[in-house]
Design an enzyme around this catalytic site. Sequence first.
Site, mmCIF file in Angstrom:
data_model
loop_
_atom_site.group_PDB
_atom_site.id
_atom_site.type_symbol
_atom_site.label_atom_id
_atom_site.label_comp_id
_atom_site.label_asym_id
_atom_site.label_seq_id
_atom_site.Cartn_x
_atom_site.Cartn_y
_atom_site.Cartn_z
ATOM 1 C CE LYS A 95 -10.255 0.289 10.708
ATOM 2 N NZ LYS A 95 -9.501 1.133 10.092
ATOM 3 C CG ASP A 142 -6.722 -5.775 6.834
ATOM 4 O OD1 ASP A 142 -6.007 -5.514 7.828
ATOM 5 O OD2 ASP A 142 -7.362 -4.886 6.392
ATOM 6 C CG PHE A 168 -2.257 5.637 13.461
ATOM 7 C CD1 PHE A 168 -1.442 5.534 14.569
ATOM 8 C CD2 PHE A 168 -2.366 7.136 13.017
ATOM 9 C CE1 PHE A 168 -0.830 6.808 15.269
ATOM 10 C CE2 PHE A 168 -1.477 8.042 13.178
ATOM 11 C CZ PHE A 168 -0.633 7.867 14.603
ATOM 12 C CG ASN A 190 -0.048 0.047 2.541
ATOM 13 O OD1 ASN A 190 0.656 0.800 2.745
ATOM 14 N ND2 ASN A 190 -0.287 -1.193 3.072
ATOM 15 N N PRO A 241 -2.238 -12.282 10.952
ATOM 16 C CG PRO A 241 -0.520 -12.472 12.069
ATOM 17 C CD PRO A 241 -1.111 -12.701 10.717
ATOM 18 C CG ASP A 242 -5.853 -6.985 15.018
ATOM 19 O OD1 ASP A 242 -4.784 -6.514 15.236
ATOM 20 O OD2 ASP A 242 -7.004 -6.808 15.279
ATOM 21 C CE LYS A 262 8.477 -11.690 -14.476
ATOM 22 N NZ LYS A 262 9.318 -10.950 -15.611
HETATM 23 O O1 PMT Z 1 2.981 6.254 6.389
HETATM 24 P P1 PMT Z 1 2.410 7.480 5.934
HETATM 25 O O2 PMT Z 1 2.593 7.690 4.610
HETATM 26 O O3 PMT Z 1 2.915 8.579 7.171
HETATM 27 O O4 PMT Z 1 0.825 7.223 6.373
HETATM 28 C C1 PMT Z 1 0.445 7.215 7.707
HETATM 29 C C2 PMT Z 1 -0.873 6.323 7.988
HETATM 30 C C3 PMT Z 1 -1.854 6.811 6.740
HETATM 31 C C4 PMT Z 1 -0.320 4.653 7.282
HETATM 32 C C5 PMT Z 1 -0.982 6.116 9.247
HETATM 33 O O5 PMT Z 1 -1.324 7.527 9.771
HETATM 34 C C6 PMT Z 1 -2.194 5.273 9.714
HETATM 35 O O6 PMT Z 1 -3.497 5.764 9.486
HETATM 36 N N1 PMT Z 1 -2.106 3.899 9.886
HETATM 37 C C7 PMT Z 1 -3.052 2.965 9.958
HETATM 38 C C8 PMT Z 1 -3.761 2.498 8.657
HETATM 39 C C9 PMT Z 1 -4.888 1.657 8.929
HETATM 40 O O7 PMT Z 1 -6.014 2.103 8.640
HETATM 41 O O8 PMT Z 1 -4.909 0.404 9.368
HETATM 42 P P2 PMT Z 1 -6.244 -0.399 9.641
HETATM 43 O O9 PMT Z 1 -7.556 0.011 9.858
HETATM 44 O O10 PMT Z 1 -5.824 -1.594 8.730
HETATM 45 O O11 PMT Z 1 -5.661 -1.173 11.210
HETATM 46 C C10 PMT Z 1 -5.951 -0.429 12.416
HETATM 47 C C11 PMT Z 1 -5.045 -0.293 13.359
HETATM 48 O O12 PMT Z 1 -4.701 -2.085 13.603
HETATM 49 C C12 PMT Z 1 -3.558 0.207 13.091
HETATM 50 O O13 PMT Z 1 -3.139 0.586 14.187
HETATM 51 C C13 PMT Z 1 -2.958 -1.000 12.307
HETATM 52 O O14 PMT Z 1 -1.343 -0.747 12.506
HETATM 53 C C14 PMT Z 1 -3.248 -2.130 13.178
HETATM 54 N N2 PMT Z 1 -3.249 -3.372 12.436
HETATM 55 C C15 PMT Z 1 -3.909 -3.685 11.496
HETATM 56 C C16 PMT Z 1 -4.108 -4.876 10.658
HETATM 57 C C17 PMT Z 1 -3.104 -5.930 11.220
HETATM 58 N N3 PMT Z 1 -3.148 -7.037 10.780
HETATM 59 N N4 PMT Z 1 -2.349 -5.681 12.205
HETATM 60 C C18 PMT Z 1 -2.388 -4.628 12.821
HETATM 61 O O15 PMT Z 1 -1.744 -4.351 14.062
#
Ligand code: PMT
Length: 399
Positions: free
Chosen positions: A338, A278, A324, A209, A306-307, A288
């Site tokens: 979340k 995810d 985040f 991403n 995994p989360d 390839k």
């Molecule tokens: O890196 P930059 O270009 O500066 O951009 C920053 C950012 C936009 C990436 C950052 O500010 C941000 O928002 N990061 C979280 C992205 C997101 O939406 O994550 P999510 O909704 O998929 O996950 C929610 C939370 O769970 C996040 O804290 C993520 O790190 C965590 N997570 C998610 C999936 C997973 N398998 N394990 C996790 O720990």
Amino acid sequence: MQLAGRNIVLGVTGGIAAYKAAELVRLLVKEGASVQVAMTEAATNFVTPVTFQALSGKAVFTDQWDSRVANNMAHIDLSRAADALLVAPGSADFLAKLANGLADDLLTTLILARDCPLLVAPAMNRQMWDNPATRRNVASLRSDGVVILGPGCGDQACGETGPGRMLEAAEIVDEIVAHFQPKLLAGKRVLLTAGPTFEAIDPVRGITNLSSGKMGYAISRAAREAGAEVTLVSGPVCLPCPRGVTRIAVTSALQMHTAVLRRAADNDVFIAVAAVADYRPAQFIEQKIKKAQCPTPPTIELEQNPDILGEVAALPRPPLCVGFAAESEKLAEYAESKRRCKKIPLIAGNLIGDGFGGDHNTLVLFDDDGQHPLPPAPKIDLARQLVARIAALLEKRPC
Ligand code: PMT
């Protein structure tokens, strides 16, 4: 303007790195600092006072008996006005003088007479830096509360390679900025994730991403400035590791998961900034994928990663967990959901258009007290505000 309103006295001593002090003055002034340069006589053999006068906008002091100071107390006048005294470069000879409290010229005298912090960026040949006498002097300065910046390691002006070269001007400015930040996380250990993950399909392709890592790197820097011991588990990004931060480079979500779970229980705070994939391809194709061998477009089967944040938050004694959420709509609803779903005390919501890639962001913090919008700002400013919020939550946390 991270040093607006700060008065810095810069002491320049005799060494070839004195030429870097000119750039240092330029960068300090650019950050809003008022810089007064004082040079040793030896330093004037490398760079003229006129250079520093032009860059700082202030007449340079080189002599204790300077007739511009009516009461002949230049050492007192200069040090009293300063928020910090910085010596860059600090030669081996000058370090020896400082360690022994000598005061035989303007710079040593004003340092002895100071009532503000002293930071020194040493610069010398690697053998001089390694010499037991220099080591003794540096240890004794440290125990006197002097902050030693660097030195760096690498090619030296004398043609040798090793430790002893002065930090780059930009690194010294970062250290000065860090010095002035409140130590809200002193003694705390902070673990972060940052950047994207890359889920390989075959040896050359993968799912990833647009996360640049900038937000997570800014928070690592802010946490370190606040006095924390910081470990950053980073996905693949093109950013230098903030000074003083331990970086663990990973590629995939599974690697990030392993790196985080191995360390989470030893930390006081976990901040999940990474945009973790995810899903990952269920199967890695060893060779390839060849278009000619696929009569129809191939289908990639995915399985869930995994989360990481969810698992850390579910540990028996979890660190304070901060998540985040990057959303394209309904920021409050999705971010708060979340936060509840992962059972974490704090989540920072940002809109995708604001957060990904750039140097600025807009955040809304969600915690048990409600919503706290942080208006658009450089990521480092937002990172410092987030660190302040985390420090406040840590204080309220039962032991
Ligand atoms: O890196 P930059 O270009 O500066 O951009 C920053 C950012 C936009 C990436 C950052 O500010 C941000 O928002 N990061 C979280 C992205 C997101 O939406 O994550 P999510 O909704 O998929 O996950 C929610 C939370 O769970 C996040 O804290 C993520 O790190 C965590 N997570 C998610 C999936 C997973 N398998 N394990 C996790 O720990």
